[in-house]
Scaffold this motif. Structure first.
Motif, PDB file in Angstrom:
ATOM      1  N   GLN A   1       0.829  -1.206   0.000  1.00 39.81           N
ATOM      2  CA  GLN A   1       0.000   0.000   0.000  1.00 39.81           C
ATOM      3  C   GLN A   1       0.865   1.259   0.000  1.00 39.81           C
ATOM      4  O   GLN A   1       0.553   2.239  -0.668  1.00 39.81           O
ATOM      5  CB  GLN A   1      -0.928   0.001   1.204  1.00 39.81           C
ATOM      6  CG  GLN A   1      -1.951   1.138   1.204  1.00 39.81           C
ATOM      7  CD  GLN A   1      -2.964   1.006   0.081  1.00 39.81           C
ATOM      8  OE1 GLN A   1      -3.599  -0.034  -0.087  1.00 39.81           O
ATOM      9  NE2 GLN A   1      -3.123   2.059  -0.716  1.00 39.81           N
TER      10      GLN A   1
ATOM     11  N   GLU B   1      -9.377  -2.187 -11.248  1.00 44.67           N
ATOM     12  CA  GLU B   1      -9.845  -1.272 -10.198  1.00 44.67           C
ATOM     13  C   GLU B   1     -11.359  -1.189 -10.225  1.00 44.67           C
ATOM     14  O   GLU B   1     -11.965  -0.956 -11.278  1.00 44.67           O
ATOM     15  CB  GLU B   1      -9.250   0.127 -10.419  1.00 44.67           C
ATOM     16  CG  GLU B   1      -9.662   1.150  -9.373  1.00 44.67           C
ATOM     17  CD  GLU B   1     -10.935   1.896  -9.756  1.00 44.67           C
ATOM     18  OE1 GLU B   1     -11.741   2.183  -8.847  1.00 44.67           O
ATOM     19  OE2 GLU B   1     -11.124   2.168 -10.963  1.00 44.67           O
TER      20      GLU B   1
ATOM     21  N   THR C   1     -10.757  -0.038  -5.197  1.00 44.14           N
ATOM     22  CA  THR C   1      -9.961  -1.192  -4.759  1.00 44.14           C
ATOM     23  C   THR C   1      -9.424  -1.923  -5.976  1.00 44.14           C
ATOM     24  O   THR C   1     -10.140  -2.098  -6.966  1.00 44.14           O
ATOM     25  CB  THR C   1     -10.804  -2.153  -3.915  1.00 44.14           C
ATOM     26  OG1 THR C   1     -11.261  -1.483  -2.744  1.00 44.14           O
ATOM     27  CG2 THR C   1      -9.990  -3.381  -3.499  1.00 44.14           C
TER      28      THR C   1
ATOM     29  N   ALA D   1      -7.903  -5.431  -7.477  1.00 47.37           N
ATOM     30  CA  ALA D   1      -7.810  -6.874  -7.288  1.00 47.37           C
ATOM     31  C   ALA D   1      -7.054  -7.482  -8.459  1.00 47.37           C
ATOM     32  O   ALA D   1      -6.935  -6.869  -9.527  1.00 47.37           O
ATOM     33  CB  ALA D   1      -9.200  -7.486  -7.183  1.00 47.37           C
TER      34      ALA D   1
ATOM     35  N   SER E   1      -2.142   1.463 -10.211  1.00 52.98           N
ATOM     36  CA  SER E   1      -2.350   2.431  -9.129  1.00 52.98           C
ATOM     37  C   SER E   1      -1.696   3.762  -9.447  1.00 52.98           C
ATOM     38  O   SER E   1      -2.305   4.829  -9.281  1.00 52.98           O
ATOM     39  CB  SER E   1      -1.786   1.880  -7.815  1.00 52.98           C
ATOM     40  OG  SER E   1      -2.379   0.650  -7.484  1.00 52.98           O
TER      41      SER E   1
ATOM     42  N   VAL F   1      -6.018   4.465  -4.515  1.00 55.01           N
ATOM     43  CA  VAL F   1      -6.706   3.184  -4.423  1.00 55.01           C
ATOM     44  C   VAL F   1      -6.221   2.372  -3.229  1.00 55.01           C
ATOM     45  O   VAL F   1      -5.170   2.650  -2.657  1.00 55.01           O
ATOM     46  CB  VAL F   1      -6.509   2.365  -5.707  1.00 55.01           C
ATOM     47  CG1 VAL F   1      -7.069   3.103  -6.916  1.00 55.01           C
ATOM     48  CG2 VAL F   1      -5.027   2.048  -5.910  1.00 55.01           C
ATOM     49  N   THR F   2      -6.996   1.367  -2.872  1.00 58.40           N
ATOM     50  CA  THR F   2      -6.634   0.418  -1.845  1.00 58.40           C
ATOM     51  C   THR F   2      -6.349  -0.918  -2.498  1.00 58.40           C
ATOM     52  O   THR F   2      -7.110  -1.342  -3.378  1.00 58.40           O
ATOM     53  CB  THR F   2      -7.776   0.257  -0.819  1.00 58.40           C
ATOM     54  OG1 THR F   2      -8.058   1.516  -0.224  1.00 58.40           O
ATOM     55  CG2 THR F   2      -7.402  -0.756   0.267  1.00 58.40           C
ATOM     56  N   VAL F   3      -5.280  -1.589  -2.092  1.00 59.05           N
ATOM     57  CA  VAL F   3      -4.980  -2.898  -2.664  1.00 59.05           C
ATOM     58  C   VAL F   3      -5.757  -3.960  -1.920  1.00 59.05           C
ATOM     59  O   VAL F   3      -5.968  -3.870  -0.705  1.00 59.05           O
ATOM     60  CB  VAL F   3      -3.464  -3.207  -2.636  1.00 59.05           C
ATOM     61  CG1 VAL F   3      -2.716  -2.228  -3.515  1.00 59.05           C
ATOM     62  CG2 VAL F   3      -2.914  -3.166  -1.222  1.00 59.05           C
ATOM     63  N   ASP F   4      -6.185  -4.956  -2.636  1.00 59.80           N
ATOM     64  CA  ASP F   4      -6.929  -6.079  -2.054  1.00 59.80           C
ATOM     65  C   ASP F   4      -6.082  -6.730  -0.967  1.00 59.80           C
ATOM     66  O   ASP F   4      -4.900  -7.001  -1.181  1.00 59.80           O
ATOM     67  CB  ASP F   4      -7.271  -7.086  -3.158  1.00 59.80           C
ATOM     68  CG  ASP F   4      -8.209  -8.190  -2.702  1.00 59.80           C
ATOM     69  OD1 ASP F   4      -7.794  -8.946  -1.794  1.00 59.80           O
ATOM     70  OD2 ASP F   4      -9.308  -8.282  -3.221  1.00 59.80           O
TER      71      ASP F   4
END
Length: 336
Positions: A248, A292, A296, A298, A317, A328-331
């Protein structure tokens, strides 16, 4: 659209002739080797890559560090393969003061020995008339040493420090590093030190001078020291996820603070870092696909810890942030 990451047609250990390996969080954590590190470095050596073990931690001498590395079965480690920020700061000090000068030591043997090797004499009190203050990490540094250094700096002595890492990884968690102790003296004096360790260039110059190599690659776990330091020195870098900075953190890195390559661990030295293609909210790297959705990212088609998957995630990202300022947030199933 192509990725902001670097790419290779051969493994990194063939494309670069010197790996400058950070230690804490990359090769080992505390007394124990990072899983698979020895095997990965042995393979890199087999591909012709020189290995330099470099550290901002000034608490141990190069010989002590080399003995630790040999005990962990790292390949063909010689004492001169280890380069510490203490050696780099000793070089800076020796160039700045008259030969044989007296210096005020704030640290342990890891700092004292390189200073003495440069012909400097170490003392622990301002009453012995030092001409400079030299500070490096040691777990036994306490208030009295910090206070003595503060008195000397307030009296006008130049202040050199090995490094300014605010934290250090340990088997029990993240602990205060030399930068936290440096900040204590800053608070008392208002002074700013001359810094040798990453992210400053002196440690990189010291490493190339001692070990050699014309195409170096910095390998580290911290964006603020290893990666920023490589950028400052004009050196490509590989960020691994076995220490302080997380996936992250790398995803969130702003332009000018990003690694050239990324992998889960040192096995990334021995694989091809394939091109990444980014198309709006999707990215592809080899067999890995990153997508995305609602902020998020994935991965499908590949193990989330694979180099291809990580490259697809990071490239997508960075592209989203640079194009639309979307963070963004990573899975959570991806690499830690």
């Amino acid at each position: 659209m192509t990725s902001g990451l670097g790419s290779t047609s051969a493994p990194l250990s063939s494309a670069y002739d010197l790996a400058m390996l950070d230690l804490d969080g990359v090769v080992y954590v505390g007394p124990d080797a990072v899983a698979g590190a020895a095997e990965s470095l042995r393979s890199a050596r087999g591909n012709g890559m020189r290995l330099a073990y470099i550290t901002n931690n000034a608490s141990r001498t190069p010989r002590e560090v080399a003995e630790h590395l040999r005990a962990l079965s790292m390949p063909d480690v010689e004492d001169h393969d280890v380069v510490t920020s203490a050696q780099a700061v000793a070089h800076l000090v020796a160039d700045a003061v008259p030969a044989g000068s007296v210096v005020l030591l704030v640290g342990g043997d890891g700092l004292r020995v390189p200073l003495e090797e440069r012909g400097l004499r170490c003392v622990t009190t301002i009453d012995d008339d030092p001409v400079a203050v030299v500070q490096g990490f040691h777990p036994d540094v306490g208030w009295r040493q910090l206070a003595e250094a503060s008195f000397a700096i307030q009296a006008g002595l130049p202040w050199f420090v090995s490094n300014t890492d605010m934290t250090i990884p340990t088997p029990r968690g993240i602990a205060p590093g030399n930068g936290s102790l440096v900040q204590t003296i800053r608070n008392a004096t208002g002074a700013e030190p001359i810094v040798a360790g990453k992210p400053e260039q002196a440690l990189f110059d010291e490493t190339v001078e001692r070990v050699g190599g014309g195409r170096p690659l910095m390998v580290g776990d911290r964006l603020d020291t290893d990666i920023d330091g490589a950028i400052n020195a004009g050196v490509d870098s590989l960020a691994v996820l076995t220490g302080v900075s997380s996936l992250q953190d790398i995803v969130d890195a702003a332009p000018g603070h990003r690694p050239t390559f990324v992998s889960a661990d040192l096995a990334g030295l021995n694989v091809v870092h394939a091109d990444v293609t980014v198309d709006r909210d999707r990215a592809r790297c080899g067999d890995a696909r990153a997508t995305e959705r609602e902020g998020t990212i994935a991965v499908s088609g590949a193990d989330g810890r694979s180099t291809n998957a990580l490259r697809a995630v990071v490239a997508l990202s960075w592209s989203l942030r640079d194009r639309s300022d979307l963070r963004v947030t990573v899975d959570g199933t991806l690499a830690p």
